[in-house]
Design a protein around this motif. Sequence first.
Motif, PDB file in Angstrom:
ATOM      1  N   MET A 271       1.802   6.952  11.701  1.00 33.19           N
ATOM      2  CA  MET A 271       2.475   6.467  10.529  1.00 33.19           C
ATOM      3  C   MET A 271       3.635   5.699  11.141  1.00 33.19           C
ATOM      4  O   MET A 271       4.157   4.598  10.306  1.00 33.19           O
TER       5      MET A 271
ATOM      6  N   LYS B   6       0.857  -1.140   0.015  1.00 36.70           N
ATOM      7  CA  LYS B   6      -0.085  -0.018   0.157  1.00 36.70           C
ATOM      8  C   LYS B   6       0.680   1.315  -0.171  1.00 36.70           C
ATOM      9  O   LYS B   6       2.096   1.348   0.743  1.00 36.70           O
TER      10      LYS B   6
ATOM     11  N   TYR C  26       1.504   5.047   1.160  1.00 38.35           N
ATOM     12  CA  TYR C  26       0.859   5.947   2.198  1.00 38.35           C
ATOM     13  C   TYR C  26       1.430   7.417   2.016  1.00 38.35           C
ATOM     14  O   TYR C  26       2.684   7.400   1.726  1.00 38.35           O
TER      15      TYR C  26
ATOM     16  N   GLU D 123      -4.392   6.234   2.323  1.00 39.37           N
ATOM     17  CA  GLU D 123      -3.911   4.848   2.041  1.00 39.37           C
ATOM     18  C   GLU D 123      -4.315   4.728   0.581  1.00 39.37           C
ATOM     19  O   GLU D 123      -5.562   4.548   0.262  1.00 39.37           O
TER      20      GLU D 123
ATOM     21  N   SER E  37       1.321  11.093   4.037  1.00 41.49           N
ATOM     22  CA  SER E  37       1.288  11.871   5.393  1.00 41.49           C
ATOM     23  C   SER E  37       1.829  13.128   5.276  1.00 41.49           C
ATOM     24  O   SER E  37       3.081  13.545   4.840  1.00 41.49           O
TER      25      SER E  37
ATOM     26  N   GLN F  86      -3.622  12.397   5.639  1.00 43.98           N
ATOM     27  CA  GLN F  86      -3.156  10.905   5.557  1.00 43.98           C
ATOM     28  C   GLN F  86      -3.828   9.989   4.539  1.00 43.98           C
ATOM     29  O   GLN F  86      -5.235  10.081   4.631  1.00 43.98           O
TER      30      GLN F  86
END
Length: 286
Positions: free
Chosen positions: A280, A242, A244, A264, A246, A262
Amino acid sequence: MFHDYKTNKDIPVCAKSDCDHNNEQCDAFFSYKEYHAPYISFYNDNLYVLKTSNGYHELEKISLDGSKREKSCNLYKQDTETTENENGYTVSNYYPEIAIHRGYVYYSTYYPGNEKSYLYRVKLDSEENPELLYEQDGDYPCLYGLKGIGNNLYFESGFSEDDEWKNSQIKLYKFDIDSCQVTEFLNNENASFTVYGNYVFYFDTKDNLMRYDISSKEEVKITDKKFDLDNFYGTMFVKNDKLYLSWEGYAEDAEDAEEAYQYEISLDGKDCKKLTDTDMISFFKD
């Protein structure tokens, strides 16, 4: 400090049994006079921090309990443009960007007014002289975004035609550790990117989330999601297949509150969800 996930507590890096962790005798104490750059890295069961000593930037190796500190290697002489902080310490305005990877510390140098930015490396825990790997010229040169991944060091380098960075030319490069060659890799105008397997993920100049295939050289926008990247400063990484993202958005009006962002995202971009109050760092505790 370090965070203990079992107790969910932050603990000073000090093993002294009788220490109150509130004075200069504590092993976890770092004087701002010498340790004024916010760099710390874990590598081969030691901590490495940036230290300024006797007019030089150097890397210092520290044991995980804080009881032992020793010089690892010299980087370069501190730049001459300085400022005095509220404690009366004269400190440098400009520090190297650093990445530790496969036994070396890689770092870039940049000073306003200089004609070039440089990328160097030097072997950890040695007296060897730094090795020049790449130099960037231009009216306002820059070199940043160092990331050691696999057998390469990736970095962004380029220049601007003006001091407000409205007309800049930035590209992504890679340094091959085996061949010791630097090659242009990808046009990329944003400072945030990550490399995972055969893919490079990054934002383009229109704030589109892009995926670049290293083998086929195919470049695609993987999601129609529009991200608010004003005043972007954050992180991008892949974990458990995945992607990510942030970061925090800082409004120009000082009275406006910060907003955390944030996300995903699946590697093909089909699934994209906003996360709320996610730590995170917890993704890396295993």
